[in-house]
Write a protein that holds these residues in place. Structure first.
Motif, PDB file in Angstrom:
ATOM      1  N   ARG A 270       0.835  -1.205   0.000  1.00 20.88           N
ATOM      2  CA  ARG A 270       0.000   0.000   0.000  1.00 20.88           C
ATOM      3  C   ARG A 270       0.869   1.253   0.000  1.00 20.88           C
ATOM      4  NH1 ARG A 270      -2.543   3.361   3.750  1.00 20.88           N
ATOM      5  NH2 ARG A 270      -4.687   3.950   3.218  1.00 20.88           N
ATOM      6  N   LEU A 271       1.926   1.245   0.795  1.00 21.25           N
ATOM      7  CA  LEU A 271       2.823   2.394   0.852  1.00 21.25           C
ATOM      8  C   LEU A 271       3.520   2.608  -0.486  1.00 21.25           C
ATOM      9  CD1 LEU A 271       4.163   4.677   2.383  1.00 21.25           C
ATOM     10  CD2 LEU A 271       5.756   3.012   3.390  1.00 21.25           C
ATOM     11  N   ARG A 272       3.908   1.522  -1.143  1.00 21.91           N
ATOM     12  CA  ARG A 272       4.523   1.651  -2.477  1.00 21.91           C
ATOM     13  C   ARG A 272       3.573   2.315  -3.461  1.00 21.91           C
ATOM     14  NH1 ARG A 272       8.418  -3.006  -4.965  1.00 21.91           N
ATOM     15  NH2 ARG A 272       9.562  -3.566  -3.084  1.00 21.91           N
ATOM     16  N   LEU A 273       2.328   1.888  -3.449  1.00 19.98           N
ATOM     17  CA  LEU A 273       1.352   2.464  -4.374  1.00 19.98           C
ATOM     18  C   LEU A 273       1.141   3.946  -4.078  1.00 19.98           C
ATOM     19  CD1 LEU A 273      -0.673   2.138  -6.665  1.00 19.98           C
ATOM     20  CD2 LEU A 273      -2.359   1.352  -4.983  1.00 19.98           C
ATOM     21  N   ILE A 274       1.104   4.308  -2.804  1.00 19.30           N
ATOM     22  CA  ILE A 274       0.974   5.721  -2.438  1.00 19.30           C
ATOM     23  C   ILE A 274       2.162   6.511  -2.975  1.00 19.30           C
ATOM     24  CG2 ILE A 274       0.984   7.343  -0.497  1.00 19.30           C
ATOM     25  CD1 ILE A 274      -0.550   5.233   1.130  1.00 19.30           C
ATOM     26  N   GLN A 275       3.367   5.978  -2.786  1.00 19.36           N
ATOM     27  CA  GLN A 275       4.562   6.644  -3.300  1.00 19.36           C
ATOM     28  C   GLN A 275       4.462   6.877  -4.808  1.00 19.36           C
ATOM     29  OE1 GLN A 275       7.853   4.107  -2.241  1.00 19.36           O
ATOM     30  NE2 GLN A 275       8.387   5.335  -0.444  1.00 19.36           N
ATOM     31  N   GLU A 276       4.060   5.847  -5.514  1.00 17.00           N
ATOM     32  CA  GLU A 276       4.037   5.916  -6.963  1.00 17.00           C
ATOM     33  C   GLU A 276       3.031   6.961  -7.453  1.00 17.00           C
ATOM     34  OE1 GLU A 276       3.590   1.973  -8.532  1.00 17.00           O
ATOM     35  OE2 GLU A 276       5.464   1.262  -7.631  1.00 17.00           O
TER      36      GLU A 276
END
Length: 799
Positions: A270-276
């Motif tokens: 989830r954090l990766r998707l937010i970053q992207e």
């Protein structure tokens, strides 16, 4: 730039006085570096500002390069070299009684990337400026990067890489270009009664503020300065919400905390998707604002803007661009889609399925609901259009929304006018196998752009002894035109030039030997073959195959200590992803093998094994010039390109390689007699895949030599690896050796025996080394970005 030594010395002392109120004799290396960096940034700022204004005045088309990683390394020497004042500054500081190298050492590597993806992006930033092309990088300002790697009892330990402790002297915060990025909440569409358009209504969104930090990308002696923009995060205060708990603040700040959050958990993914989405949305918002200042019709945006998606991480750019054009700029869908496809382009960097990102539909819908609605509409229209032209199964396989997941590579390909691979074999595999369905749909969109490296850093900065020999032999034209290094081929039979290059290699080996002793306490001989494998640690890159070779040599020497072989120093550098337990087991085994071999007096120092921790650009700049052998041993068909192979061959290392990635093009460049090829080719690999008849246990059980070597992982020969040794053994036997390590074992051993023979023939070896260096220029990233500019982005040089 025009600058005298005396003026520089005055400027430097003034800057030190103003910044720290101290004299040069009292300043420490950090204070000296901060003062020097601050001064150099001042020297750059005029061209930086003027180029930005000139781009606006001339309505220049600009390529915006979106990448989750940038790995620039230290920038002091690069900036000084490109400004043309490196020697002047070095001499000026030495006259003031200061050690330039000690000052340069105080600079921290920017922790903004991990491996080849980030290094390629940084090479492109350097080359865009150096070729006069208008380019603009867009990424994330990570506070800690991936991690700082240390070894404790042979295990990798991940520590925070606090590279921003003393700030980043090269960056400029741009508060006036802050933008808000919207997450979560609920979105529904309301009809505008005047226009009949559907307008999105946001309920309870979570608003985060993106703050840009810009870093100058200085061209090589051409007065061009481009921009690298990195986004940090802030919590916007509003009348509705002024107060956040400590835990809430920490969660928000974590968004720009680390590169590649642990994707083994839901929270990490989830954090990766937010970053992207965060850096993609922020970048696109500012791009559109910039374009609107030109007062041109919004439907012509593709004529002035090119957006490049570097691997799948920024693929949301397709949907976000559509959101901005349709929702905020009022474009009709079909018009906006045409502009999007014309603006976007995509580079695929892998054929590994796990690296072709997919996100659960529910996660995307919850985090970025309006963007998900856009993706749904893109998918629906894609299916509607393609179903009239192609077989239903083909269309179903190429949908963006499949099996409850959003397929990011599919979104990037469908929403772009260009999809390229990064080496000829890789691009062919994309068309023929990995993305074949899309090639059927869009054959005109597929092309190849073989990767390249910034030769200035990998020769002029990291290998000054080699650079000096080149200057003396072929003149200095190669410094500005990398392909001129090929002039060295005229001296391939010149013993004097060969010897000079060998002496340069010796100096670099001594520098590395000193570093190894300082870092690990292990003494190595510069007369030994420096055998180097430096790259991200992954099973397909087959560090385990290198281990098998090392253990075979060790067993041979234990059986016969008088065995005549050239001494070897095996040098590793690699980080394993924190949740990649197999890779971490390989690190532990390598370190325990090193303990075993380095402390065994019976083998008479004929073998040494060194795993240098925290591999980064600065460490690569020490290792690469010193390498005799370049290990490029991935399973054929798995490495998209590689760039360490290019850096090492440029610096005179002999490549031991499978026919994978850019190794094939290196072979074509240097000739078969100047590279050592082994192992299966991609056709044999895919034959195994088709026939499903590979049996690793049979290979192991029918080969006494291999069996003896592999058993050392589990029979106690190597101490302290009960669990990790079993894990490696099981991967190769129990789980049937996914990357055919055992199938290539004997071919690899034969290749290494060939290296032994070649190294003992110094004249032959030196000639091979020279030929590799002479052909390194064709892998310049200057050449690569020119092809992107001409074939994909449609941008032209400013100067």
């Amino acid at each position: 730039m025009k600058l005298t030594k005396e003026q520089f010395q005055k400027d430097f002392k003034d800057r030190l006085h103003h910044k720290f109120s101290i004299e040069t004799c009292d300043a420490n290396s950090v204070e000296l570096f901060q003062s020097l960096g601050s001064l150099i940034k001042t020297y750059i700022s005029g061209d930086w500002r003027e180029d930005r204004l000139e781009q606006q005045r001339n309505q220049q088309k600009i390529a915006f390069y979106f990448s989750i990683e940038f790995l620039p390394g230290k920038m002091l020497k690069s900036n000084l070299l490109n400004l043309g004042i490196l020697d002047l500054v070095r001499d000026g500081l030495e006259e003031l009684g200061l050690d330039f190298e000690q000052i340069a050492e105080a600079e921290k590597d920017m922790a903004l990337g991990n491996g080849g993806l980030g290094r390629l992006a940084s090479c492109f930033m350097d080359s865009l400026a150096s070729t006069g092309l208008p380019g603009f990088g867009n990424g994330i300002r990570y506070k800690y990067g991936l991690f700082k790697q240390e070894f404790i009892d042979g295990y990798q330990v991940e520590l925070p890489d606090a590279w921003l402790t003393t700030g980043n002297i090269w960056e400029v915060r741009k508060d006036h270009e802050k933008v808000d990025v919207c997450f979560e909440g609920h979105v529904w569409l309301k009809e505008d009664k005047q226009t009949g358009r559907l307008i999105p209504v946001y309920e309870n969104p979570r608003i985060l503020r993106a703050v840009p930090y810009d870093t100058a990308m200085v061209g090589f002696r051409n007065e061009q300065v481009n921009n690298l923009r990195l986004w940090d995060i802030e919590i916007p205060e509003s009348e509705e919400r002024k107060y956040y708990s400590i835990n809430e603040r920490r969660q928000i700040q974590d968004i720009t905390g680390v590169l590649y959050p642990d994707d083994s958990t839901y929270e990490g993914r989830r954090l990766r998707l937010i970053q992207e989405y965060f850096f993609t949305s922020a970048g696109l918002q500012t791009i559109v604002k910039r374009f609107k200042k030109l007062n041109l019709p919004i439907e012509t945006i593709h004529e002035k803007i090119a957006v490049h998606i570097n691997d799948t991480h920024p693929s949301l750019a397709v949907a976000e661009f559509m959101r901005i054009l349709v929702d905020e700029e009022g474009m009709e869908w079909s018009q906006a889609w045409l502009a999007t496809v014309r603006t976007m382009s995509y580079t695929n960097h892998t054929i590994m399925s796990e690296a072709l990102e997919k996100w659960p539909v529910d996660m995307v819908k919850q985090l970025i609901p309006r963007v998900y609605q856009i993706i749904e509409e893109i998918d629906h229209r894609f299916v509607t259009e393609m179903s009239t032209k192609f077989d239903g199964d083909l269309v179903e396989r190429t949908r963006i929304l499949r099996d409850g997941q959003v397929h990011m590579a599919h979104l990037a390909i469908i929403g772009s006018h260009s999809t390229n691979g990064v080496a000829k074999i890789h691009s062919d595999l994309l068309k023929d196998v990995v993305l074949h369905d899309f090639y059927v749909l869009y054959p005109e969109r597929f092309n190849n752009k073989t990767n390249g490296i910034a030769l200035r850093r990998w020769s002029q900065i990291s290998n000054e002894p080699l650079s000096q020999v080149l200057d003396e032999t072929i003149g200095e034209s190669w410094r500005s035109d990398a392909e001129k290094i090929e002039l060295l081929m005229a001296y391939k039979d010149d013993k004097n030039v060969q010897e000079k290059l060998a002496q340069a290699k010796k100096l670099n080996k001594q520098r590395l030997a000193d570093y190894i002793f300082k870092t690990t306490g292990v003494k190595v001989s510069t007369n030994a073959i420096f055998d180097v494998q430096v790259k991200r640690l992954h099973a397909y890159k087959r560090q385990q195959l290198k281990l098998l070779h090392i253990m075979k040599l060790y067993l041979d020497l234990k059986q016969n200590p008088e065995l005549e072989i050239p001494p070897r120093v095996f040098i590793f550098g690699a980080k394993a992803a924190p949740s990649y337990y197999y890779a971490k087991a390989v690190i532990k085994v390598i370190n325990e093998v090193a303990n075993l071999i380095n402390n065994d007096k019976k083998i008479q120092d004929k073998l040494k094994v060194v795993f240098l921790p925290n591999y980064n650009v600065s460490l690569a700049e020490i290792i690469v010039p010193a390498a005799d052998v370049s290990e490029q041993i991935s399973l054929a068909s798995k490495e998209a390109s590689g760039t360490s192979n290019m850096k090492l061959m440029l610096n005179g290392a002999i490549t031991v390689a499978t026919l994978d990635g850019a190794n094939i093009e290196i072979k074509d460049a240097v000739g078969e007699e100047n590279i050592v090829i082994f192992g299966m080719d991609k056709d044999r690999v895919y034959q195994y895949y088709r026939e499903q008849n590979y049996n690793a246990y049979e290979v192991y059980n029918s080969d006494l030599t291999l069996k003896r070597v592999l058993n050392t992982f589990v029979d106690g020969t190597i101490p302290n690896i009960v669990r990790e040794g079993q894990e490696l053994f099981d991967a190769l036997i129990k789980y049937n050796d996914e990357y055919f390590t055992l199938a290539d074992f004997h071919s690899y051993i034969e290749a290494q025996e060939k290296i032994d023979l070649l190294y003992q023939d110094k004249a032959k070896w030196n000639k091979m080394s020279l030929i590799n260096t002479a052909n390194g220029g064709r892998f310049s990233s200057d050449h690569t970005v020119k092809r992107y500019a001409e074939d994909i982005w449609g941008i032209v040089a400013m100067k």
